[in-house]
Scaffold this motif. Sequence first.
Motif, PDB file in Angstrom:
ATOM      1  N   UNK A  17      -0.032 -44.669   1.003  1.00 53.34           N
ATOM      2  CA  UNK A  17       0.624 -45.849   0.424  1.00 53.34           C
ATOM      3  C   UNK A  17       0.173 -47.137   1.109  1.00 53.34           C
ATOM      4  N   UNK A  18      -0.515 -47.016   2.241  1.00 52.84           N
ATOM      5  CA  UNK A  18      -0.923 -48.195   3.010  1.00 52.84           C
ATOM      6  C   UNK A  18      -2.284 -48.713   2.562  1.00 52.84           C
ATOM      7  N   UNK A  19      -2.475 -50.009   2.690  1.00 52.92           N
ATOM      8  CA  UNK A  19      -3.765 -50.612   2.343  1.00 52.92           C
ATOM      9  C   UNK A  19      -4.864 -50.181   3.302  1.00 52.92           C
ATOM     10  N   UNK A  20      -4.479 -49.871   4.541  1.00 48.40           N
ATOM     11  CA  UNK A  20      -5.473 -49.462   5.547  1.00 48.40           C
ATOM     12  C   UNK A  20      -5.495 -47.937   5.684  1.00 48.40           C
ATOM     13  N   UNK A  21      -5.258 -47.255   4.585  1.00 51.17           N
ATOM     14  CA  UNK A  21      -5.159 -45.791   4.563  1.00 51.17           C
ATOM     15  C   UNK A  21      -6.294 -45.113   5.327  1.00 51.17           C
ATOM     16  N   UNK A  22      -7.538 -45.423   4.970  1.00 52.73           N
ATOM     17  CA  UNK A  22      -8.678 -44.738   5.577  1.00 52.73           C
ATOM     18  C   UNK A  22      -8.824 -45.066   7.068  1.00 52.73           C
ATOM     19  N   UNK A  23      -8.537 -46.294   7.433  1.00 50.10           N
ATOM     20  CA  UNK A  23      -8.611 -46.668   8.845  1.00 50.10           C
ATOM     21  C   UNK A  23      -7.495 -46.001   9.637  1.00 50.10           C
ATOM     22  N   UNK A  24      -6.306 -45.931   9.035  1.00 49.47           N
ATOM     23  CA  UNK A  24      -5.155 -45.348   9.722  1.00 49.47           C
ATOM     24  C   UNK A  24      -5.356 -43.871  10.038  1.00 49.47           C
ATOM     25  N   UNK A  25      -6.109 -43.178   9.205  1.00 51.22           N
ATOM     26  CA  UNK A  25      -6.366 -41.750   9.430  1.00 51.22           C
ATOM     27  C   UNK A  25      -7.014 -41.511  10.791  1.00 51.22           C
ATOM     28  N   UNK A  26      -7.746 -42.500  11.284  1.00 51.95           N
ATOM     29  CA  UNK A  26      -8.475 -42.345  12.543  1.00 51.95           C
ATOM     30  C   UNK A  26      -7.615 -42.606  13.781  1.00 51.95           C
ATOM     31  N   UNK A  27      -6.355 -42.967  13.580  1.00 51.18           N
ATOM     32  CA  UNK A  27      -5.476 -43.221  14.721  1.00 51.18           C
ATOM     33  C   UNK A  27      -5.136 -41.908  15.426  1.00 51.18           C
ATOM     34  N   UNK A  28      -4.727 -42.016  16.699  1.00 47.85           N
ATOM     35  CA  UNK A  28      -4.381 -40.815  17.454  1.00 47.85           C
ATOM     36  C   UNK A  28      -3.058 -40.237  16.955  1.00 47.85           C
ATOM     37  N   UNK A  29      -2.795 -38.950  17.209  1.00 50.92           N
ATOM     38  CA  UNK A  29      -1.575 -38.307  16.715  1.00 50.92           C
ATOM     39  C   UNK A  29      -0.285 -39.024  17.086  1.00 50.92           C
ATOM     40  N   UNK A  30      -0.212 -39.555  18.294  1.00 49.87           N
ATOM     41  CA  UNK A  30       1.000 -40.259  18.721  1.00 49.87           C
ATOM     42  C   UNK A  30       1.289 -41.453  17.809  1.00 49.87           C
ATOM     43  N   UNK A  31       0.244 -42.231  17.524  1.00 52.76           N
ATOM     44  CA  UNK A  31       0.409 -43.409  16.674  1.00 52.76           C
ATOM     45  C   UNK A  31       0.752 -43.000  15.248  1.00 52.76           C
ATOM     46  N   UNK A  32       0.072 -41.986  14.743  1.00 53.60           N
ATOM     47  CA  UNK A  32       0.337 -41.510  13.387  1.00 53.60           C
ATOM     48  C   UNK A  32       1.805 -41.132  13.216  1.00 53.60           C
ATOM     49  N   UNK A  33       2.320 -40.389  14.179  1.00 57.92           N
ATOM     50  CA  UNK A  33       3.715 -39.932  14.094  1.00 57.92           C
ATOM     51  C   UNK A  33       4.697 -41.083  14.313  1.00 57.92           C
ATOM     52  N   UNK A  34       4.359 -41.992  15.225  1.00 58.26           N
ATOM     53  CA  UNK A  34       5.254 -43.110  15.524  1.00 58.26           C
ATOM     54  C   UNK A  34       5.387 -44.046  14.323  1.00 58.26           C
ATOM     55  N   UNK A  35       4.340 -44.141  13.512  1.00 54.84           N
ATOM     56  CA  UNK A  35       4.365 -45.048  12.361  1.00 54.84           C
ATOM     57  C   UNK A  35       4.926 -44.393  11.100  1.00 54.84           C
ATOM     58  N   UNK A  36       5.291 -43.133  11.206  1.00 58.91           N
ATOM     59  CA  UNK A  36       5.827 -42.409  10.054  1.00 58.91           C
ATOM     60  C   UNK A  36       7.330 -42.668   9.894  1.00 58.91           C
ATOM     61  N   UNK A  37       7.756 -43.047   8.708  1.00 58.74           N
ATOM     62  CA  UNK A  37       9.179 -43.270   8.450  1.00 58.74           C
ATOM     63  C   UNK A  37       9.966 -41.971   8.533  1.00 58.74           C
ATOM     64  N   UNK A  38       9.324 -40.870   8.197  1.00 56.38           N
ATOM     65  CA  UNK A  38      10.011 -39.578   8.161  1.00 56.38           C
ATOM     66  C   UNK A  38       9.926 -38.843   9.489  1.00 56.38           C
ATOM     67  N   UNK A  39       8.784 -38.928  10.165  1.00 57.83           N
ATOM     68  CA  UNK A  39       8.549 -38.102  11.351  1.00 57.83           C
ATOM     69  C   UNK A  39       8.742 -38.824  12.679  1.00 57.83           C
ATOM     70  N   UNK A  40       8.939 -40.125  12.661  1.00 56.69           N
ATOM     71  CA  UNK A  40       8.998 -40.889  13.916  1.00 56.69           C
ATOM     72  C   UNK A  40      10.144 -40.446  14.831  1.00 56.69           C
ATOM     73  N   UNK A  41      11.215 -39.940  14.252  1.00 58.04           N
ATOM     74  CA  UNK A  41      12.361 -39.509  15.060  1.00 58.04           C
ATOM     75  C   UNK A  41      12.277 -38.041  15.457  1.00 58.04           C
ATOM     76  N   UNK A  42      11.253 -37.368  15.028  1.00 56.88           N
ATOM     77  CA  UNK A  42      11.111 -35.937  15.314  1.00 56.88           C
ATOM     78  C   UNK A  42      10.018 -35.709  16.355  1.00 56.88           C
ATOM     79  N   UNK A  43      10.133 -34.613  17.070  1.00 58.13           N
ATOM     80  CA  UNK A  43       9.157 -34.276  18.109  1.00 58.13           C
ATOM     81  C   UNK A  43       8.053 -33.408  17.491  1.00 58.13           C
TER      82      UNK A  43
END
Length: 200
Positions: free
Chosen positions: A139-165
């Motif tokens: 859904x993001x405009x930077x979809x392809x660039x965001x895929x390259x982020x590290x797992x911590x960042x990916x999870x932290x930016x998730x509306x659904x998964x940010x509160x989960x370990x």
Amino acid sequence: MTRRYLVQFACVIALFSALRETHAQNLAIREKPSFEQIEQVARRHFLAIRGFHEDQLLVESEVRDFLPQLRQLGWWSFPWRRVPRYSLSDDQFIVNLVYVRRPPVELPRCIATPEKVYNRMERLSYSPIGRILLLELVQRDDFYSAILEDPETLCAESDILSELDVVASVRELKLDEPTGHVYTLQQLVDSLRREYTTVN
């Protein structure tokens, strides 16, 4: 006497068969096109498709449609069944994601290795958690660039998964480990080059 003639006749047939096989092999080798010709035909075929970009995701049906051109070019020893399997099947999750939810576009120029983007997408698609991340990221405009982020960042930016370990679960997917699939035109050319040098 008859037996001797039969033996001689059998020897003549065997010799003729061997000569014919050698001639056929020599003919195949002689007619085999140069790899420069093969690469030129591949690039011309895919880049002639409207809207196709060098970094666009290839799928199995597109590769199969192209391969007969190699036979027309004279590459008879080509492994027809093996190569298409290197590509993603048309019904895989990330193919739907790229072609349905986000129509093919040219990846940002800052991404020098689009195959790494697709590799990470496929590995994320191996788990429910990864699929959730992909469905959010698309859904993001930077979809392809965001895929390259590290797992911590990916999870932290998730509306659904940010509160989960779930970071450890994403790390277990080994996002940067090659899947062995061919995603882009350049990778297809590279795989054709490998086959060219190993197949007689």
